[in-house]
Design a protein around this motif. Structure first.
Motif, PDB file in Angstrom:
ATOM      1  N   ASP A   1       0.830  -1.201   0.000  1.00 24.29           N
ATOM      2  CA  ASP A   1       0.000   0.000   0.000  1.00 24.29           C
ATOM      3  C   ASP A   1       0.874   1.265   0.000  1.00 24.29           C
ATOM      4  N   LEU A   2       1.911   1.250   0.835  1.00 26.33           N
ATOM      5  CA  LEU A   2       2.821   2.400   0.898  1.00 26.33           C
ATOM      6  C   LEU A   2       3.573   2.588  -0.423  1.00 26.33           C
ATOM      7  N   ALA A   3       3.992   1.463  -1.021  1.00 23.72           N
ATOM      8  CA  ALA A   3       4.748   1.543  -2.282  1.00 23.72           C
ATOM      9  C   ALA A   3       3.885   2.157  -3.384  1.00 23.72           C
ATOM     10  N   ARG A   4       2.616   1.750  -3.430  1.00 22.64           N
ATOM     11  CA  ARG A   4       1.718   2.305  -4.462  1.00 22.64           C
ATOM     12  C   ARG A   4       1.438   3.777  -4.185  1.00 22.64           C
ATOM     13  N   GLN A   5       1.154   4.055  -2.917  1.00 13.50           N
ATOM     14  CA  GLN A   5       0.796   5.434  -2.540  1.00 13.50           C
ATOM     15  C   GLN A   5       1.945   6.415  -2.789  1.00 13.50           C
ATOM     16  N   HIS A   6       3.172   5.991  -2.458  1.00 15.82           N
ATOM     17  CA  HIS A   6       4.315   6.912  -2.556  1.00 15.82           C
ATOM     18  C   HIS A   6       5.199   6.617  -3.776  1.00 15.82           C
ATOM     19  N   ASP A   7       4.759   5.696  -4.597  1.00 13.37           N
ATOM     20  CA  ASP A   7       5.395   5.423  -5.882  1.00 13.37           C
ATOM     21  C   ASP A   7       6.880   5.043  -5.761  1.00 13.37           C
ATOM     22  N   PHE A   8       7.151   3.979  -5.029  1.00 15.86           N
ATOM     23  CA  PHE A   8       8.528   3.468  -5.016  1.00 15.86           C
ATOM     24  C   PHE A   8       8.545   1.971  -5.333  1.00 15.86           C
ATOM     25  N   LEU A   9       9.763   1.472  -5.575  1.00 15.21           N
ATOM     26  CA  LEU A   9       9.944   0.058  -5.921  1.00 15.21           C
ATOM     27  C   LEU A   9      10.117  -0.786  -4.654  1.00 15.21           C
ATOM     28  N   ILE A  10       9.816  -2.063  -4.762  1.00 11.64           N
ATOM     29  CA  ILE A  10      10.126  -3.006  -3.678  1.00 11.64           C
ATOM     30  C   ILE A  10      11.192  -3.969  -4.189  1.00 11.64           C
ATOM     31  N   ILE A  11      12.252  -4.104  -3.394  1.00 13.63           N
ATOM     32  CA  ILE A  11      13.262  -5.118  -3.695  1.00 13.63           C
ATOM     33  C   ILE A  11      12.994  -6.254  -2.713  1.00 13.63           C
ATOM     34  N   SER A  12      12.407  -7.325  -3.218  1.00 12.73           N
ATOM     35  CA  SER A  12      12.000  -8.412  -2.333  1.00 12.73           C
ATOM     36  C   SER A  12      13.027  -9.538  -2.431  1.00 12.73           C
ATOM     37  N   ASP A  13      13.857  -9.649  -1.404  1.00 10.31           N
ATOM     38  CA  ASP A  13      14.901 -10.672  -1.396  1.00 10.31           C
ATOM     39  C   ASP A  13      14.323 -11.929  -0.749  1.00 10.31           C
ATOM     40  N   ASP A  14      13.990 -12.903  -1.614  1.00  8.13           N
ATOM     41  CA  ASP A  14      13.264 -14.094  -1.161  1.00  8.13           C
ATOM     42  C   ASP A  14      14.170 -15.314  -1.010  1.00  8.13           C
ATOM     43  N   ILE A  15      15.438 -15.078  -0.756  1.00  6.72           N
ATOM     44  CA  ILE A  15      16.402 -16.174  -0.766  1.00  6.72           C
ATOM     45  C   ILE A  15      16.077 -17.272   0.263  1.00  6.72           C
ATOM     46  N   TYR A  16      15.365 -16.922   1.350  1.00  9.65           N
ATOM     47  CA  TYR A  16      15.019 -17.934   2.363  1.00  9.65           C
ATOM     48  C   TYR A  16      13.588 -18.449   2.209  1.00  9.65           C
ATOM     49  N   GLU A  17      13.019 -18.230   1.019  1.00  9.11           N
ATOM     50  CA  GLU A  17      11.624 -18.622   0.754  1.00  9.11           C
ATOM     51  C   GLU A  17      11.281 -20.044   1.214  1.00  9.11           C
TER      52      GLU A  17
END
Ligand code: GLU
Length: 398
Positions: free
Chosen positions: A192-208
């Motif tokens: 929600d914050l990323a959409r509202q403030h228009d930034f990217l998410i770097i999702s490091d899922d290495i321990y998925e």
């Protein structure tokens, strides 16, 4: 001649996880019985079918350059993985393969950051995120969290860090070093914050794949509108015990992936061709190895937690994933070992190494000086002996 090094190199430390590990290896080579809980690396062998695929690739002559972002076959296998495991649809042009998860993150920073761009990094963070942002001349904005909050930022914490220069936020769930896992509601909040403030998410899922207690992995990229603003980073090091093979990968908006490929084409070229072939076997082959590894990790986690929480001055939250514990140890600060006063996690780590022959990484390296990180990706007998030493060393402080 002075001034040999660039300013940006002088501003960053060497990787503390790797340097503590190297120090422990050096002491071991001198015949000192050091037990290392420093580096995060599964102690299992890479499964046989993966090693066989590498041998076959070698014999089949897969020894030449591949396309810069990895072979189409490997990127297809990664696209299948994203679809089957995460419900995410990517074309192979939205996927790039790099020389380890660390390299994916590094390339990405180089591709998206202009000088002064801000990247929000919740602390405790994995040691290399802020330096890699800085090497791209970006500015890491550290958001501290608390053990009471399971080391996860609240909406208010994140809102206070967002500015007009915020380019991205780093999400690492399960987390290195805390093992904390974001709930679905928390992922919704971040999206929600990323959409509202228009930034990217770097999702490091290495321990998925390394999660306990019935927790299941959830991806922020699957939220409405998030596929276009999320870079999903993953790799085979942790899932298939392939740390030395150096294969990480990333998926996201094609424009960014093309930028990453441009950097890769001018620096490392393709990742190792044999390791790429082995990765296909890992992703498409039997997955039962992971379950067997998890049974061992869970046993160790439970044992470490039980022991740590019985030690005076130490408290540890229960990590939902990864293979680290991040106990709060500031209850022993102020204690003395001879002339050495334990004023924080760095002198404590020094004391544990020199006085008790155990290597751990100080919490300060992860942005939280009240804690230390213990990797339990090692045999249970070693863990038991290590905890005996830790317990005694902390009791011995005056
Ligand atoms: N991610 C692992 C760790 O934190 C690997 C070492 C490193 O590259 O920092 O120990």
């Amino acid at each position: 001649m002075s001034g040999l090094l660039a300013k940006r190199i002088l501003e960053i430390p060497p990787s503390p996880t790797l340097s503590v590990n190297a120090k422990a290896a050096e002491l071991k080579a001198q015949g000192i019985d050091v037990l290392s809980f420093a580096v995060g690396e599964p102690d299992f062998d890479t499964p046989v079918h993966i090693r066989d695929a590498a041998k076959k690739a070698l014999d089949d002559g897969q020894t030449r350059y591949t396309p810069v972002p990895g072979t189409p076959e490997l990127r297809k296998a990664i696209a299948e993985k994203f679809k089957n495991d995460n419900g995410l649809e990517y074309s192979i042009d939205q996927i790039t393969v790099n020389c380890g998860g660390k390299h994916s993150f590094y390339n990405l920073c180089q591709a998206i950051l202009d000088p002064g761009d801000e990247v929000i990094v919740p602390a405790p963070y994995w040691v290399s995120y802020p330096p890699m942002v800085m090497l791209a001349e970006g500015k890491p904005i550290i958001v501290p969290t608390t053990q009471e909050n399971q080391f996860k930022p609240t909406r208010a914490d994140l809102e206070a860090a967002i500015t007009s220069k915020t380019k991205a936020l780093v999400l690492n769930s399960p987390s290195n070093p805390t093992g904390s896992v974001f709930s679905s509601a928390e992922l919704d909040m971040v999206a929600d914050l990323a959409r509202q403030h228009d930034f990217l998410i770097i999702s490091d899922d290495i321990y998925e794949m390394i999660m306990y207690d019935g927790l299941t992995f959830d991806t922020i990229a699957g939220r409405p509108g998030m596929i276009d603003r999320t870079l999903v980073l993953n790799g085979v090091s942790k899932t298939y015990a392939m740390t030395g093979w150096r294969i990480g990968y990333m998926a996201g908006p094609e424009e960014i992936i093309k930028g990453v490929n441009k950097i890769q084409s001018q620096s490392t070229s393709n990742p190792n061709s044999i390791a790429q072939a082995a990765t296909i076997a890992g992703l498409r082959g039997p997955q039962d190895f992971i379950g067997r590894m998890l049974v061992q990790f869970k046993k160790r986690r439970d044992y470490v937690l039980e022991r740590l929480n019985k030690i005076d001055g130490v408290s540890c939250h229960t990590p939902g994933g990864a293979f680290y514990v991040f106990p709060k140890v500031d209850g022993v600060y102020g204690g003395k070992a001879g002339d050495l006063e334990i004023t924080g996690s760095v002198p404590l780590a020094e004391y544990l190494l020199s006085g008790a022959n155990i290597a751990i990484v100080p919490g300060a390296a992860f942005g939280d000086d009240a804690c230390i990180r213990i990797s339990y990706a090692t045999a249970l007998e070693t863990i038991e002996e290590g905890l005996n030493r830790l317990e005694k060393a902390l009791k011995d402080l005056s």
